[in-house]
Design an enzyme around this catalytic site. Structure first.
Site, PDB file in Angstrom:
ATOM      1  N   LYS A 174       0.591  -1.135  -0.258  1.00 25.45           N
ATOM      2  CA  LYS A 174      -0.038   0.280  -0.001  1.00 25.45           C
ATOM      3  C   LYS A 174       0.674   1.057   0.004  1.00 25.45           C
ATOM      4  O   LYS A 174       0.465   2.021   0.716  1.00 25.45           O
ATOM      5  CB  LYS A 174      -0.911   0.428   1.027  1.00 25.45           C
ATOM      6  CG  LYS A 174      -1.838  -1.172   1.559  1.00 25.45           C
ATOM      7  CD  LYS A 174      -2.394  -1.132   2.070  1.00 25.45           C
ATOM      8  CE  LYS A 174      -3.713  -2.491   1.730  1.00 25.45           C
ATOM      9  NZ  LYS A 174      -3.328  -4.184   2.509  1.00 25.45           N
TER      10      LYS A 174
HETATM   11  P1  OMP Z   1      -7.949 -11.973   5.563  1.00 24.49           P
HETATM   12  O1  OMP Z   1      -8.996 -11.022   6.032  1.00 24.49           O
HETATM   13  O2  OMP Z   1      -7.034 -12.755   6.655  1.00 24.49           O
HETATM   14  O3  OMP Z   1      -8.234 -13.089   4.531  1.00 24.49           O
HETATM   15  O4  OMP Z   1      -6.364 -10.916   4.917  1.00 24.49           O
HETATM   16  C1  OMP Z   1      -7.191  -9.695   4.549  1.00 24.49           C
HETATM   17  C2  OMP Z   1      -5.980  -9.385   3.374  1.00 24.49           C
HETATM   18  O5  OMP Z   1      -5.851  -8.646   1.958  1.00 24.49           O
HETATM   19  C3  OMP Z   1      -5.042  -8.460   4.243  1.00 24.49           C
HETATM   20  O6  OMP Z   1      -3.540  -8.481   4.078  1.00 24.49           O
HETATM   21  C4  OMP Z   1      -5.864  -7.095   4.221  1.00 24.49           C
HETATM   22  O7  OMP Z   1      -4.334  -6.752   4.181  1.00 24.49           O
HETATM   23  C5  OMP Z   1      -5.501  -7.231   2.862  1.00 24.49           C
HETATM   24  N1  OMP Z   1      -6.943  -5.871   2.631  1.00 24.49           N
HETATM   25  C6  OMP Z   1      -8.104  -6.350   2.710  1.00 24.49           C
HETATM   26  O8  OMP Z   1      -7.904  -7.212   3.918  1.00 24.49           O
HETATM   27  N2  OMP Z   1      -8.544  -5.040   2.624  1.00 24.49           N
HETATM   28  C7  OMP Z   1      -8.369  -4.573   1.826  1.00 24.49           C
HETATM   29  O9  OMP Z   1      -9.086  -3.725   1.323  1.00 24.49           O
HETATM   30  C8  OMP Z   1      -7.131  -4.241   1.442  1.00 24.49           C
HETATM   31  C9  OMP Z   1      -6.623  -5.146   1.208  1.00 24.49           C
HETATM   32  C10 OMP Z   1      -5.448  -5.531   0.174  1.00 24.49           C
HETATM   33  O10 OMP Z   1      -5.229  -4.691  -0.451  1.00 24.49           O
HETATM   34  O11 OMP Z   1      -4.781  -6.959  -0.432  1.00 24.49           O
END
Ligand code: OMP
Length: 293
Positions: free
Chosen positions: A99
């Site tokens: 990010k």
């Molecule tokens: P889980 O919720 O454990 O599946 O993780 C989600 C992953 O996606 C994490 O690394 C977050 O930082 C990332 N993420 C989001 O959850 N929401 C977003 O809007 C954007 C991201 C990302 O950019 O990957």
């Protein structure tokens, strides 16, 4: 990895699963911490990769989890990237979930770090600083910028869905004759001009199924990175229905639901089971549509 190669990979593996390597040292099973005291993070990642690579087309280490460990964390990330690059069941698409984005010459250093030094295919970038902050990521052939458009977290409602051109006076006068675009729509409309569907993807959270039609209306051809399935509660079928294209066009990320499926000795078996479960659902979805064509 270019777009055609990514589509081919999705076709071969019948999967658009991205495994998020959000490796929290505190959640690594105790037996791994004891067996690999020097670098339990890499040992854990290695076993998760081996267990899931048959089901996944992409891996997304989230930089926060590595930077939190200082220089040791960075070394774990370098080793993870080297392991992925040389994996016999590769190639896979790799995303640095960092990010980033800053003034141009600073962004250039970020691009060097993630593309040249660590060898990632893609980096997640924040569009807030505008075109010159993202351009350095787009200057690398075969590499990608993944622009945050509509994030999955509750706070996404603070700014991203505001309707900035809303003239409150007109509203007060009861004049509501046209559709006022939301901030995330304006962001996508503008930032999709900075690059093209060969080098730009957008992050759209699975927790906003009601807004996915709007996204696809603006960018019918771009790949979307969709986090929020699994622990955050997004529904795979619902989001696929709204976002899948003839090129597949989506990568769905799952992190914690796979990584921490078990905290015992069977953690990699369980992780494999969850990853395979998602892959099988994805295979059904792709087969039903006969995508990618
Ligand atoms: P889980 O919720 O454990 O599946 O993780 C989600 C992953 O996606 C994490 O690394 C977050 O930082 C990332 N993420 C989001 O959850 N929401 C977003 O809007 C954007 C991201 C990302 O950019 O990957």
């Amino acid at each position: 990895m270019n777009r055609q190669q990514l589509i081919q990979l999705i076709k071969e593996k019948k999967s658009f699963l991205c495994v998020g390597l959000d490796t929290d040292p505190k959640r690594i099973p105790v037996h791994i911490q004891k067996k690999y005291p020097d670098d339990p993070v890499f040992a854990f990642n290695r076993m998760i990769i081996d267990a899931t690579i048959g089901a996944a087309v992409a891996y997304k280490p989230n930089l926060a989890f590595y930077e939190a460990g200082g220089s040791k964390g960075w070394i774990s990330l370098e080793k993870t990237m080297a392991y992925l690059a040389e994996h016999p069941e590769g190639p896979v698409f790799t995303i640095a979930d960092a990010k980033r984005a800053d003034i141009g010459n600073t962004s250039l250093q970020y691009a060097r770090a993630f593309f040249e030094h660590l060898g990632f295919d893609a980096v997640t970038v924040n569009p807030y600083l505008g075109h010159d902050a993202v351009k350095p990521f787009l200057a690398y052939k075969g590499k990608w910028a993944i622009i945050l458009a509509l994030t999955s977290n509750p706070g996404s409602s603070d700014f991203q869905v505001l309707q900035p051109q809303l003239p409150t006076l007109l509203e007060k006068l009861g004049i509501k004759t046209c559709y006022w675009k939301k901030l995330f729509e304006l962001v996508i409309e503008e930032s999709c001009k900075w690059g093209n569907p060969e080098n730009t993807m957008f992050v759209v959270g699975a927790t906003h199924p009601d807004m996915l039609d709007q996204v696809r209306e603006i960018i019918p051809d771009h790949f979307l990175l969709i986090p929020g399935v699994g622990t955050q509660g997004g529904d795979l079928h619902q989001i696929a229905e709204k976002t899948l294209t003839k090129d597949a066009g989506i990568l769905v990320n799952v992190s914690r639901a796979i990584l921490y499926a078990s905290k015992n000795e069977d953690f990699s078996e369980k992780a494999k089971g969850v990853a395979m479960h998602y892959q099988q659902q994805m295979q059904e979805i792709l087969t039903a549509k006969n995508y990618p064509v």
